[in-house]
Scaffold this active site. Structure first.
Site, PDB file in Angstrom:
ATOM      1  N   ASP A  11     -37.325 -34.713 -51.168  1.00  0.00           N
ATOM      2  CA  ASP A  11     -36.952 -35.556 -50.035  1.00  0.00           C
ATOM      3  C   ASP A  11     -35.482 -35.305 -49.686  1.00  0.00           C
ATOM      4  OD1 ASP A  11     -36.271 -37.641 -48.371  1.00  0.00           O
ATOM      5  OD2 ASP A  11     -37.063 -39.213 -49.692  1.00  0.00           O
ATOM      6  N   ASN A  25     -34.701 -35.172 -32.106  1.00  0.00           N
ATOM      7  CA  ASN A  25     -35.103 -34.824 -30.734  1.00  0.00           C
ATOM      8  C   ASN A  25     -33.890 -35.009 -29.830  1.00  0.00           C
ATOM      9  OD1 ASN A  25     -35.070 -37.631 -29.722  1.00  0.00           O
ATOM     10  ND2 ASN A  25     -36.799 -37.871 -31.120  1.00  0.00           N
ATOM     11  N   GLY A  33     -41.434 -38.303 -38.813  1.00  0.00           N
ATOM     12  CA  GLY A  33     -41.129 -37.198 -39.729  1.00  0.00           C
ATOM     13  C   GLY A  33     -39.822 -37.376 -40.474  1.00  0.00           C
ATOM     14  N   VAL A  34     -39.109 -36.276 -40.621  1.00  0.00           N
ATOM     15  CA  VAL A  34     -37.866 -36.300 -41.396  1.00  0.00           C
ATOM     16  C   VAL A  34     -36.805 -37.139 -40.674  1.00  0.00           C
ATOM     17  CG1 VAL A  34     -36.880 -34.132 -40.489  1.00  0.00           C
ATOM     18  CG2 VAL A  34     -36.390 -34.840 -42.826  1.00  0.00           C
ATOM     19  N   ASP A  35     -36.853 -37.166 -39.373  1.00  0.00           N
ATOM     20  CA  ASP A  35     -35.928 -37.977 -38.566  1.00  0.00           C
ATOM     21  C   ASP A  35     -36.077 -39.461 -38.940  1.00  0.00           C
ATOM     22  OD1 ASP A  35     -34.166 -38.716 -36.573  1.00  0.00           O
ATOM     23  OD2 ASP A  35     -35.452 -38.147 -34.888  1.00  0.00           O
ATOM     24  N   SER A 122     -38.616 -27.884 -37.074  1.00  0.00           N
ATOM     25  CA  SER A 122     -39.732 -27.560 -36.154  1.00  0.00           C
ATOM     26  C   SER A 122     -41.073 -27.348 -36.845  1.00  0.00           C
ATOM     27  CB  SER A 122     -39.420 -26.322 -35.290  1.00  0.00           C
ATOM     28  OG  SER A 122     -38.508 -26.636 -34.269  1.00  0.00           O
ATOM     29  N   GLY A 124     -42.965 -29.483 -38.403  1.00  0.00           N
ATOM     30  CA  GLY A 124     -43.852 -30.640 -38.418  1.00  0.00           C
ATOM     31  C   GLY A 124     -44.516 -30.787 -37.062  1.00  0.00           C
ATOM     32  N   VAL A 125     -44.236 -31.879 -36.367  1.00  0.00           N
ATOM     33  CA  VAL A 125     -44.887 -32.112 -35.062  1.00  0.00           C
ATOM     34  C   VAL A 125     -44.564 -31.031 -34.038  1.00  0.00           C
ATOM     35  CG1 VAL A 125     -45.192 -34.603 -35.275  1.00  0.00           C
ATOM     36  CG2 VAL A 125     -43.099 -33.735 -34.275  1.00  0.00           C
TER      37      VAL A 125
END
Ligand code: AR6
Length: 172
Positions: A11, A25, A33-35, A122, A124-125
């Site tokens: 993590d 974004n 996600g990580v954000d 980039s 992930g989603v």
């Protein structure tokens, strides 16, 4: 060539590096996600720092660029927010992904960081194929320009770790 690159399964919010990189974004106000994980772990202060980043043409951070804020409650000192490309939507995603890594490292150097942790931007989603993303990220990170910085990749899944390790070996 920068040989100081390591791959960690874990993590990124736990990374005890000078800076951690957020796959954000363009609005820079949090997300999934990580954000989402970074904002939750850093606490509400991080969102306040993000809000202070100037908005230009409706965005705080265009795709491929990076912005830096303090890191709130995280062990890291800085969060470098970058925006990777959406793989099937943004044109020339390989150039944009390379820019995201390069601009993040440039900001880290400018802030005297000697260690930095990256997630798989980039992957992930935003749908970037893992092996290509690994090759691009490592090609940028290997550059001798970043010799003074210890670069870690914090990757969530064993699959990603295996791919990054393979590409790291190939880039030796
Ligand atoms: N530590 C390390 N890696 C993580 C963590 C974590 N705590 N959490 C997730 N990952 P993504 P993107 C991995 O989707 O594709 C957000 O909503 C995850 O498994 O976070 O660049 C933003 O606001 C994956 O391998 O980022 C944007 O809108 C990698 O981090 C959008 O998603 C990146 O997945 C950005 O999409």
């Amino acid at each position: 060539m920068n040989s100081n690159i390591s791959i960690v399964q874990g993590d990124i919010t736990k990374a005890d590096t000078d800076a951690i990189v957020n796959a954000a974004n363009q609005k820079m106000l949090g997300g999934g996600g990580v954000d989402g994980a970074i904002h939750r772990a850093a606490g509400p202060e991080l969102l306040e720092y993000c809000k202070q980043v100037p908005v230009v043409n409706g965005v705080r951070c265009p795709v491929g660029e990076a912005r830096i804020t303090p890191a709130g409650r995280l062990p890291a000192r800085w969060v470098i927010h970058t925006v990777g490309p959406r793989y099937s939507i943004d044109p020339e995603p390989e150039n944009l992904l390379a820019s995201a890594y390069r601009n993040s490292l440039t900001l880290a150097v400018r802030h005297q960081c000697i260690s930095i942790a990256f997630p798989a931007i980039s992957c992930g989603v935003f749908g970037y194929p893992y092996s290509e993303a690994a090759q691009i990220s490592l090609a940028i990170c290997r550059d001798a320009r970043w010799n003074g910085i210890k670069i870690s990749f914090y990757l969530f899944s064993p699959e990603l770790v295996e791919i990054w390790q393979r590409e790291l070996k190939l880039s030796e």
